[in-house]
Design a protein around this motif. Structure first.
Motif, mmCIF file in Angstrom:
data_model
loop_
_atom_site.group_PDB
_atom_site.id
_atom_site.type_symbol
_atom_site.label_atom_id
_atom_site.label_comp_id
_atom_site.label_asym_id
_atom_site.label_seq_id
_atom_site.Cartn_x
_atom_site.Cartn_y
_atom_site.Cartn_z
ATOM 1 N N LEU A 1 -4.185 -5.417 -7.134
ATOM 2 C CA LEU A 1 -4.016 -4.121 -6.479
ATOM 3 C C LEU A 1 -2.584 -3.931 -5.995
ATOM 4 O O LEU A 1 -2.003 -2.847 -6.143
ATOM 5 C CB LEU A 1 -4.994 -4.013 -5.303
ATOM 6 N N LEU A 2 -2.001 -4.977 -5.432
ATOM 7 C CA LEU A 2 -0.608 -4.889 -4.993
ATOM 8 C C LEU A 2 0.335 -4.689 -6.178
ATOM 9 O O LEU A 2 1.334 -3.964 -6.078
ATOM 10 C CB LEU A 2 -0.230 -6.155 -4.227
ATOM 11 N N TYR A 3 0.037 -5.331 -7.281
ATOM 12 C CA TYR A 3 0.885 -5.168 -8.463
ATOM 13 C C TYR A 3 0.857 -3.732 -8.962
ATOM 14 O O TYR A 3 1.893 -3.184 -9.368
ATOM 15 C CB TYR A 3 0.426 -6.123 -9.558
ATOM 16 N N GLU A 4 -0.304 -3.108 -8.919
ATOM 17 C CA GLU A 4 -0.421 -1.752 -9.446
ATOM 18 C C GLU A 4 0.109 -0.701 -8.483
ATOM 19 O O GLU A 4 0.720 0.279 -8.918
ATOM 20 C CB GLU A 4 -1.897 -1.463 -9.766
ATOM 21 N N GLU A 5 -0.105 -0.883 -7.195
ATOM 22 C CA GLU A 5 0.237 0.146 -6.219
ATOM 23 C C GLU A 5 1.502 -0.149 -5.420
ATOM 24 O O GLU A 5 1.876 0.648 -4.565
ATOM 25 C CB GLU A 5 -0.933 0.333 -5.235
ATOM 26 N N TRP A 6 2.146 -1.279 -5.691
ATOM 27 C CA TRP A 6 3.309 -1.647 -4.870
ATOM 28 C C TRP A 6 4.443 -2.243 -5.693
ATOM 29 O O TRP A 6 5.609 -1.883 -5.504
ATOM 30 C CB TRP A 6 2.868 -2.642 -3.798
ATOM 31 N N ALA A 7 4.118 -3.144 -6.623
ATOM 32 C CA ALA A 7 5.159 -3.888 -7.340
ATOM 33 C C ALA A 7 5.503 -3.269 -8.685
ATOM 34 O O ALA A 7 6.143 -3.918 -9.507
ATOM 35 C CB ALA A 7 4.710 -5.345 -7.533
ATOM 36 N N SER A 8 5.110 -2.052 -8.907
ATOM 37 C CA SER A 8 5.401 -1.377 -10.172
ATOM 38 C C SER A 8 6.500 -0.338 -9.952
ATOM 39 O O SER A 8 6.496 0.376 -8.946
ATOM 40 C CB SER A 8 4.140 -0.708 -10.716
ATOM 41 N N TYR A 9 7.439 -0.264 -10.893
ATOM 42 C CA TYR A 9 8.519 0.720 -10.772
ATOM 43 C C TYR A 9 7.999 2.148 -10.912
ATOM 44 O O TYR A 9 8.660 3.092 -10.484
ATOM 45 C CB TYR A 9 9.591 0.454 -11.831
ATOM 46 N N GLY A 10 6.819 2.313 -11.511
ATOM 47 C CA GLY A 10 6.263 3.649 -11.670
ATOM 48 C C GLY A 10 5.788 4.281 -10.376
ATOM 49 O O GLY A 10 5.526 5.484 -10.343
ATOM 50 N N VAL A 11 5.671 3.495 -9.295
ATOM 51 C CA VAL A 11 5.218 4.024 -8.000
ATOM 52 C C VAL A 11 6.372 4.014 -6.997
ATOM 53 O O VAL A 11 6.148 3.903 -5.791
ATOM 54 C CB VAL A 11 4.016 3.215 -7.465
ATOM 55 N N PHE A 12 7.605 4.134 -7.492
ATOM 56 C CA PHE A 12 8.775 4.067 -6.611
ATOM 57 C C PHE A 12 8.778 5.180 -5.579
ATOM 58 O O PHE A 12 9.389 5.056 -4.505
ATOM 59 C CB PHE A 12 10.063 4.120 -7.437
ATOM 60 N N TYR A 13 8.107 6.287 -5.871
ATOM 61 C CA TYR A 13 8.127 7.434 -4.969
ATOM 62 C C TYR A 13 7.044 7.348 -3.896
ATOM 63 O O TYR A 13 6.988 8.193 -3.004
ATOM 64 C CB TYR A 13 7.934 8.725 -5.784
ATOM 65 N N LYS A 14 6.191 6.341 -3.959
ATOM 66 C CA LYS A 14 5.091 6.234 -3.012
ATOM 67 C C LYS A 14 5.462 5.383 -1.804
ATOM 68 O O LYS A 14 6.388 4.560 -1.858
ATOM 69 C CB LYS A 14 3.863 5.624 -3.692
ATOM 70 N N TYR A 15 4.703 5.581 -0.718
ATOM 71 C CA TYR A 15 4.830 4.702 0.433
ATOM 72 C C TYR A 15 4.328 3.301 0.070
ATOM 73 O O TYR A 15 3.561 3.119 -0.877
ATOM 74 C CB TYR A 15 4.014 5.236 1.609
ATOM 75 N N GLN A 16 4.767 2.336 0.834
ATOM 76 C CA GLN A 16 4.306 0.967 0.621
ATOM 77 C C GLN A 16 2.959 0.742 1.314
ATOM 78 O O GLN A 16 2.773 1.198 2.444
ATOM 79 C CB GLN A 16 5.312 -0.036 1.183
ATOM 80 N N PRO A 17 2.050 0.000 0.691
ATOM 81 C CA PRO A 17 0.803 -0.373 1.375
ATOM 82 C C PRO A 17 1.042 -1.559 2.314
ATOM 83 O O PRO A 17 0.631 -2.688 2.041
ATOM 84 C CB PRO A 17 -0.125 -0.741 0.217
ATOM 85 N N ILE A 18 1.701 -1.282 3.434
ATOM 86 C CA ILE A 18 2.152 -2.348 4.322
ATOM 87 C C ILE A 18 0.983 -3.176 4.859
ATOM 88 O O ILE A 18 1.086 -4.405 4.981
ATOM 89 C CB ILE A 18 2.976 -1.750 5.484
ATOM 90 N N ASP A 19 -0.124 -2.534 5.174
ATOM 91 C CA ASP A 19 -1.257 -3.285 5.716
ATOM 92 C C ASP A 19 -1.811 -4.267 4.691
ATOM 93 O O ASP A 19 -2.211 -5.377 5.046
ATOM 94 C CB ASP A 19 -2.353 -2.317 6.168
ATOM 95 N N LEU A 20 -1.837 -3.866 3.428
ATOM 96 C CA LEU A 20 -2.302 -4.782 2.397
ATOM 97 C C LEU A 20 -1.287 -5.894 2.154
ATOM 98 O O LEU A 20 -1.665 -7.046 1.875
ATOM 99 C CB LEU A 20 -2.570 -4.010 1.100
#
Length: 1047
Positions: free
Chosen positions: A341-360
């Protein structure tokens, strides 16, 4: 015999049941499957044993020989994992072989099977040699020191070291099982010569350690979080809908309306917590933290050494220790986990415009790493308004460049201002209008908006620090860290070894003294007691004092001074390069080469500067670590803080020395025509448009055919448009180059290169072995091939140096925040990808702030105010323009400003041998030439002395520095005072939690009291019937009913 083969069958009959019991903690330690499975496991051990079946009886003798050497076997036994075939039950290494107990931690060691077998057999044959080895081993002062093996057959030193490490592992692992942990060994892996010990913490151990560590865990009590009302609620709702597309799709990031009340875990108050699902009550991050705490405090005391896991790693007993990742992050049929989940929603360059899932991120990596990424996210967000203002300032300069009167006067051919030669003899006179392009470019950064931007950035830095403090408090509340206090860490392995060395020296000296003193018979018993007590632990009362560390402190001081001197020497080396390159290009026969000397020399010199800075950054980082190691700090926290201070000091000097030179020293000490400053009577202090002051030899050079080339080769002071343009070039190239090469290419390229090298090593195996290797790798084997986590210091250091570029010299480069923003957008995803895919999972560390880095940021913010004040005042022409406008301008405009800043020089006052070789190079004879300075004219009584205008401008500059510094400091402190550190809603929620906790315990006490009263009432009611049926007691003698009693 294999080390893993010393199992239940190798123990004496009386000890085998005890070993089985020790391995089964709460019914979880026994091998699954009952006696039949155990017998099967023993048959497998026999199958994989290196000794023939006829010699199996020698196992008990081996154990006895080991006891004779002094290494007692542990009461428990390690469950040997003899097969690494992928098994669905153990989820490819995430669980023990039984598929039920989760692997919380892994210890890795190197072993040599053949040498171990020969050594054990040899120990059977030479028990006397083993006894001698025991005495020799007890006398060695430090771990890893080889001693004589014995009087019998000599053993190879390598075998002795391997045996010593194995015995330490056996004792340490036995102590771990005594602490309640469950272990399973795996030596038959696909990585040759590497063994793994998998560790599982059962439920009772987790509860015990959670209570010791005072971990706050969620209780059953739920309460509603106070929500905003009215207009503020509507605004928040609108913002939430607008930002919904850029929110990560994780459950932890959704806004919460309720929160569970948290309380430090206590086994006596288990009823407060929701223990319906014990497997998920302690997540993987918490479980690994608990196991790591046990590993740190569990000791290995062989040969007088008291060692935890850090010492064992430092001495090579274990090669690695790490928790496991939750599973794979990509591929088909991959089970869903937090890593994926972190790889898809945080560590991918395609989600550069999103906030970070800091709690996760915090849930997976722990609070310390979560705080780093939270800080990086806040810093990046705050760069957005700074970038927008910087772009506006730059566009303002671009829009007003054609209206700038000073640059228009410099470009006007009609003014026909003849400038003095920029060097002796070989340089000729030149026209002011030839510097038109430089003057126009300088206005882009040297304009009135620059002052506003400097004030804005100072307030921005103060606002950023306050915003981060508030964000930090919100995270502390959300992550249940409000009452957390860091406890003192365990001593480092190096510190313990140094203390032990000191204590042994003191002990040997005291023995020598006692030998020369006659021993009194009355004190024999006391001396024996003292000796016994001293041998319990030598390091209890011994500490390292400043006298012990004085050589290290002296080495640190000398080394740091030497390192700074090396930086200055390299700066001088680049200066010499500029001199030689400019001279060589000036003698070139091509007019185009001579006309581009300024661009060529400046560009190549700055690139050399950049390469040197990047290389020295790496060297200084290694030197700072070495200097910190020789100081032998006691704890990891102390080690980290000292390392950060040294590394930051050296890298700060390395990165900013060229920029400081251009800003504050370039062109200040050159002299004037006819009286230039000379060094050692042969070299003249001269300047070029680069970044260094330089010295230039006096001998004559070939005559330059063009005025432009002469001007370009030896320009006087800064460019005619001012030094701010050159400062901008220097700052931009170094900043962008460091970010592009060091922060991005190195972080991407080096891990990829290491991966490629590992792949090439794998290809050296046969293709069948390669396929089998890839197919059968377990989770702990895959994680072992990843890079170990080296700490957050390099990540923070990159951003702190960048923060200095953004704030310290922002007056000269308003686009710095924009380039920092673009870099950080990539940096966040780059770091995230590195943590998820390239690094082993780090141990989760609890922390409530970013530590010493916050103090460094505040220091840079304060220093930035002072530096920008001096840049505006002394580097730019802002103050001279103000002085001219309000004191000397006849019509209240800037017309005549350029002429006001130029002084006159009579060419007849040239010293002998310094006049131009070709005075008619411009086509006419020159009597008076001009140069930039505030000096008296040649017809004055005090010709060429500093004029009153100079002192007026200097006074205005100093006054501006004082006013600017104090005003901006006051405004920053005002912002600090106005914005509270703790948000009001968080303060209310924290107070609400305290009230709810008091109410919860009051109700619990009331319930206990009511229950007690009920029990007492029941007991009283049970006693009443008994009292009613009992006979009436006789009357007392003084009663009227008693015969003869008182009436």
């Amino acid at each position: 015999m294999l080390e893993g083969d010393i199992g239940l069958e190798g123990l004496p009959p009386k000890e085998a049941p005890a070993a089985e019991a020790a391995g089964a903690v709460d019914g979880e330690g026994a091998p699954p499957g009952g006696p039949g499975a155990q017998a099967a496991a023993m048959r497998v051990n026999e199958k994989y044993s290196t000794l023939p079946a006829a010699d199996r009886s020698v196992h008990i003798i081996n154990i006895c020989a080991i006891e004779d050497i002094g290494y007692l076997p542990s009461e428990g036994t390690l469950l040997n994992s003899l097969s690494v075939d992928p098994d669905a039950e153990c989820k490819y290494g995430l669980y023990f072989r039984d598929g039920k107990r989760k692997v919380d931690y892994v210890l890795v060691y190197h072993h040599k099977r053949a040498s171990g077998s020969r050594t054990l057999a040899r120990r059977v044959q030479h028990s006397d040699a083993g006894l001698a080895a025991r005495s020799a081993r007890q006398d060695q002062p430090l771990p890893g020191k080889a001693g004589p093996v014995g009087a019998g057959e000599p053993e190879p030193p390598l075998d002795y070291h391997e045996d010593d490490k194995r015995f330490r592992r056996e004792e340490y692992e036995g102590n771990l099982m005594e602490a309640g942990l469950e272990l399973e060994r795996d030596e038959d892996t696909k990585i040759h010569g590497v063994g793994f010990v998998k560790i599982h913490a059962p439920w009772n151990v987790l509860c015990r350690e959670a209570e010791f560590l005072k971990l706050k865990m969620p209780t059953k009590k739920l309460y509603h979080i106070n929500e905003t009302r009215g207009l503020l609620k509507k605004i928040n709702s609108v913002l939430q809908k607008m930002t919904d597309p850029i929110q990560p799709k994780v459950a932890e990031h959704r806004p919460q309306t309720t929160k569970r009340l948290s309380y430090p875990f206590s086994r006596e108050k288990k009823h407060l917590f929701d223990l319906s699902d014990k497997d998920s009550f302690f997540d993987s991050k918490t479980r690994s933290t608990i196991v790591y705490e046990i590993l740190k405090r569990t000791t290995c005391t062989k040969a007088k050494y008291s060692m935890g896991i850090t010492s064992l790693l430092a001495n090579g007993v274990y090669s690695a220790a790490y928790p496991l990742h939750d599973g794979d992050y990509e591929g088909e049929n991959v089970e869903f986990n937090d890593r994926k989940l972190l790889y898809e929603e945080w560590a991918s360059y395609g989600v550069f415009y999103k906030y970070q899932p800091i709690d996760l991120v915090r849930k997976y990596f722990g609070e310390k790493i979560g705080l780093y990424f939270a800080w990086l996210g806040v810093y990046t967000q705050m760069l957005i308004p700074a970038s927008m203002v910087g772009i506006i300032v730059f566009l303002y300069g671009w829009a007003t460049v054609d209206e700038n009167i000073p640059s228009m006067e410099m470009c006007d051919q009609r003014h026909n201002i003849t400038m003095c030669p920029l060097c002796d003899k070989t340089c000729s006179y030149w026209k002011m209008s030839s510097a038109c392009a430089t003057a126009r470019a300088s206005h882009l950064f040297d304009n009135p908006a620059t002052v506003f931007f400097s004030i804005f950035m100072a307030l921005w830095a103060a606002t950023f620090m306050e915003h981060w403090k508030r964000k930090q408090m919100r995270l502390n509340y959300r992550w249940d860290l409000t009452g957390f206090e860091e406890e003192e860490d365990h001593p480092r392995a190096e510190y313990e070894a140094r203390v032990l060395e000191k204590s042994l020296r003191k002990e040997s000296k005291s023995k020598e003294k006692r030998r020369h003193l006659p021993e009194e018979p009355a004190n024999k018993w006391r001396q024996r007691v003292k000796t016994a007590m001293a041998g319990v632990k030598l390091t209890d009362k011994v500490k390292l004092t400043w006298k012990d560390r004085f050589p290290a402190y002296f080495t640190n001081l000398v080394s740091i001074i030497f390192m700074i001197a090396v930086t200055f020497a390299i700066v001088l080396g680049v200066i010499i390069y500029r001199i030689s390159t400019a001279a060589a290009l000036a003698m070139n026969s091509s007019p185009s080469v001579r006309s581009n000397i300024r661009v060529t020399v400046t560009a190549t010199a700055v690139i050399i500067n950049l390469v040197v800075i990047i290389l020295l950054d790496e060297v200084y980082g290694c030197i700072a670590r070495w200097l910190t190691k020789i100081e032998v700090p006691k704890t990891e926290k102390s080690f980290e803080e000292r390392l950060i201070f040294k590394a930051f000091l050296l890298k700060f000097v390395n990165s900013y020395t060229p920029i400081f030179y251009v800003a504050f020293f370039k062109g200040r000490f050159v002299g004037r025509p006819g009286d230039y400053v000379y060094i050692f009577r042969s070299f003249r202090m001269e300047e070029d448009t680069g970044n260094r002051s330089r010295v230039h030899p006096m001998p004559a050079r070939p005559h330059l055919n063009s005025v432009t080339s002469a001007k370009t080769l030896f320009p006087n002071k800064c460019a005619p448009g001012g030094c701010l343009m050159e400062l901008c070039i220097q700052l931009s190239i170094i900043m962008l180059g460091k970010q592009l090469i060091q922060n991005n290419l190195f972080e991407i390229g080096i891990p990829k290169m290491k991966k490629f090298i590992r792949y090439l090593r794998l290809r050296h195996q046969s293709p069948s072995d390669h396929d089998e290797y890839v197919k059968k790798k377990q989770r702990y084997e895959v994680d072992y091939t990843l890079e170990p986590f080296a700490g957050l210091t390099p990540e923070y250091m990159e951003m702190i140096i960048q923060f200095g570029f953004v704030t310290l010299f922002v007056a000269s480069f308003p686009l710095a925040p924009l380039f920092a923003l673009l870099n950080n957008i990539i940096e966040i995803r780059l770091d995230a990808k590195k943590f998820i895919t390239e690094l082993r999972r780090p141990v989760a560390v609890r922390a409530k702030d970013i530590g010493i880095w916050y103090d460094i940021l505040r220091g840079i913010g304060k220093l930035a105010v002072i530096i920008n004040a001096f840049v505006i005042s002394f580097t730019s022409d802002f103050i001279p323009r103000l002085v001219y406008l309000y004191m000397y301008s006849e019509n209240g405009t800037m017309h005549g400003f350029v002429n006001h800043t130029l002084s006159s020089f009579n060419v007849s006052d040239f010293q002998n041998g310094t006049a131009p070789n070709d005075p008619l190079d411009l086509g006419y004879e020159v009597q008076i030439c001009r140069y930039k300075d505030y000096r008296e004219p040649p017809w004055s009584e005090h010709k060429y002395d500093v004029s009153k205008d100079f002192w007026a401008v200097l006074a205005a500059r100093l006054a501006f520095v004082i006013v600017f510094q104090n005003l901006v400091m006051f405004m920053s402190d005002f912002v600090d005072w106005v914005i509270p550190d703790i948000p009001k809603d968080i303060s209310q929620q924290m107070h609400k939690e305290k009230v709810l906790m008091v109410e919860l315990f009051m109700r619990e006490e009331q319930g206990k009291q009511q229950l007690l009263d009920t029990w007492m009432e029941k007991d009283r009611k049970k006693a009443e019937p008994f009292n009613n049926h009992s006979p009436t007691p006789p009357a007392p003698p003084d009663s009227p009913d008693f015969p003869g009693g008182t009436p």
